[in-house]
Design an enzyme around this catalytic site. Structure first.
Site, PDB file in Angstrom:
ATOM      1  N   LYS A 181       0.825  -1.206   0.000  1.00  0.00           N
ATOM      2  CA  LYS A 181       0.000   0.000   0.000  1.00  0.00           C
ATOM      3  C   LYS A 181       0.865   1.264   0.000  1.00  0.00           C
ATOM      4  O   LYS A 181       1.877   1.330   0.683  1.00  0.00           O
ATOM      5  CB  LYS A 181      -0.914   0.004   1.226  1.00  0.00           C
ATOM      6  CG  LYS A 181      -1.871  -1.184   1.274  1.00  0.00           C
ATOM      7  CD  LYS A 181      -2.747  -1.165   2.509  1.00  0.00           C
ATOM      8  CE  LYS A 181      -1.934  -1.301   3.787  1.00  0.00           C
ATOM      9  NZ  LYS A 181      -2.786  -1.492   4.976  1.00  0.00           N
ATOM     10  N   CYS A 219      -7.478  -0.810   7.735  1.00  0.00           N
ATOM     11  CA  CYS A 219      -8.461  -1.797   8.209  1.00  0.00           C
ATOM     12  C   CYS A 219      -9.614  -1.916   7.226  1.00  0.00           C
ATOM     13  O   CYS A 219     -10.086  -3.024   6.920  1.00  0.00           O
ATOM     14  CB  CYS A 219      -9.013  -1.381   9.573  1.00  0.00           C
ATOM     15  SG  CYS A 219      -7.792  -1.228  10.884  1.00  0.00           S
TER      16      CYS A 219
END
Length: 272
Positions: A181, A219
């Site tokens: 990411k 998350c």
């Protein structure tokens, strides 16, 4: 008397509780609900936190974590599962053993080791246990820039570094796919992610959303991937659609509290 009974996919999140509702179990369950997946949970730790920071963390006993996982899997069953903050070596080892024993498939591992700002969150022994016991069982892992640095041994400052790290992690750790990411990157690489599954090396780009309220994006992404897997989607499609979901949720991020607010998981309701 007839009873209407709806069959629905089930997803399990094994993670910590965020009292401020911006990340962790709370975020995962909202994300599952958005995708029309029934959310179940095993709480690994309880945090006292809000938009300004984390003020206390209390670990659950590993036996309690195991009991939660077994209670869900042995009765309800799960089509996909994810891990978030596992906090310590004992909990990581317990979770890894349960995943193996209960044959939990479609496992998404968000290797919560280092924050997006570079602060290490678990100790070195816990990181090694995560690396050797849990990650090899994952369908996909979703490390941020700093976590990818630890797992690959590379310093990551460029897109090429992200690509190389994804390939090294895949080769060395046994996971089916890696998504590095770029939320912690700077400039034009901010929010750019790199995918590698042993064959395809892909760059995922979406529009950049300018907001300070980004709490819980990691998350949310891993939970959305998990929900999509529970719905029966293939891994690549699950990742693409999860990234689109996070981008839209960022567009509707919540300006609450005095610090960094969360993304807006229920944005269709906000539009009303």
């Amino acid at each position: 008397m007839k009873t209407n009974k709806t069959s629905i996919p089930v997803a399990l999140t094994i993670a910590g509780s965020d009292s401020g509702g911006g990340a962790g179990i709370q975020t995962d369950l909202r994300t599952f609900a958005f995708h029309c997946v029934h959310g179940t949970s095993a709480i690994t730790c309880i945090t006292a936190q809000n938009t300004l920071g984390v003020f206390r963390v209390d670990a659950m006993p590993s036996e309690a974590v195991i009991a939660q996982i077994r209670a869900v899997v042995e009765d309800i069953g799960v089509q996909a599962a994810k891990t978030g903050m596992l906090l310590n070596q004992e909990i990581i080892l317990a979770v890894a053993q349960e995943v193996r024993t209960l044959q939990i498939n479609n496992l998404v591992v968000d290797p919560v080791m280092v924050s997006r700002t570079g602060a290490q969150l678990i100790d070195d022994d816990a990181i090694q246990t995560l690396r050797h016991e849990l990650i090899p069982q994952a369908a996909i892992i979703t490390p941020n820039r700093y976590e990818a640095q630890i797992l690959s041994g590379l310093e990551i400052v460029s897109l090429e570094d992200m690509q190389n790290a994804a390939q090294i992690i895949h080769k060395n750790l046994g996971t089916k796919a890696v998504l590095v990411k770029g939320g912690g990157m700077s400039g034009g690489l901010k929010g750019v992610d790199v995918w590698f599954d042993g064959e395809r090396l892909e760059i995922l780009r979406t529009k950049q959303v300018e907001t300070k309220n980004t709490h819980g994006t990691g998350c949310t992404l891993s939970a959305a991937i998990t929900a999509n897997l529970a719905l029966g989607k293939d891994l690549w499609t699950a990742v693409q659609e999860a990234k689109e979901y996070v981008t839209t949720a960022l567009t509707y991020s919540l300006d609450i509290g005095k610090g960094q607010g969360p993304v807006g998981h229920f944005f269709p309701l906000l539009e009303k």
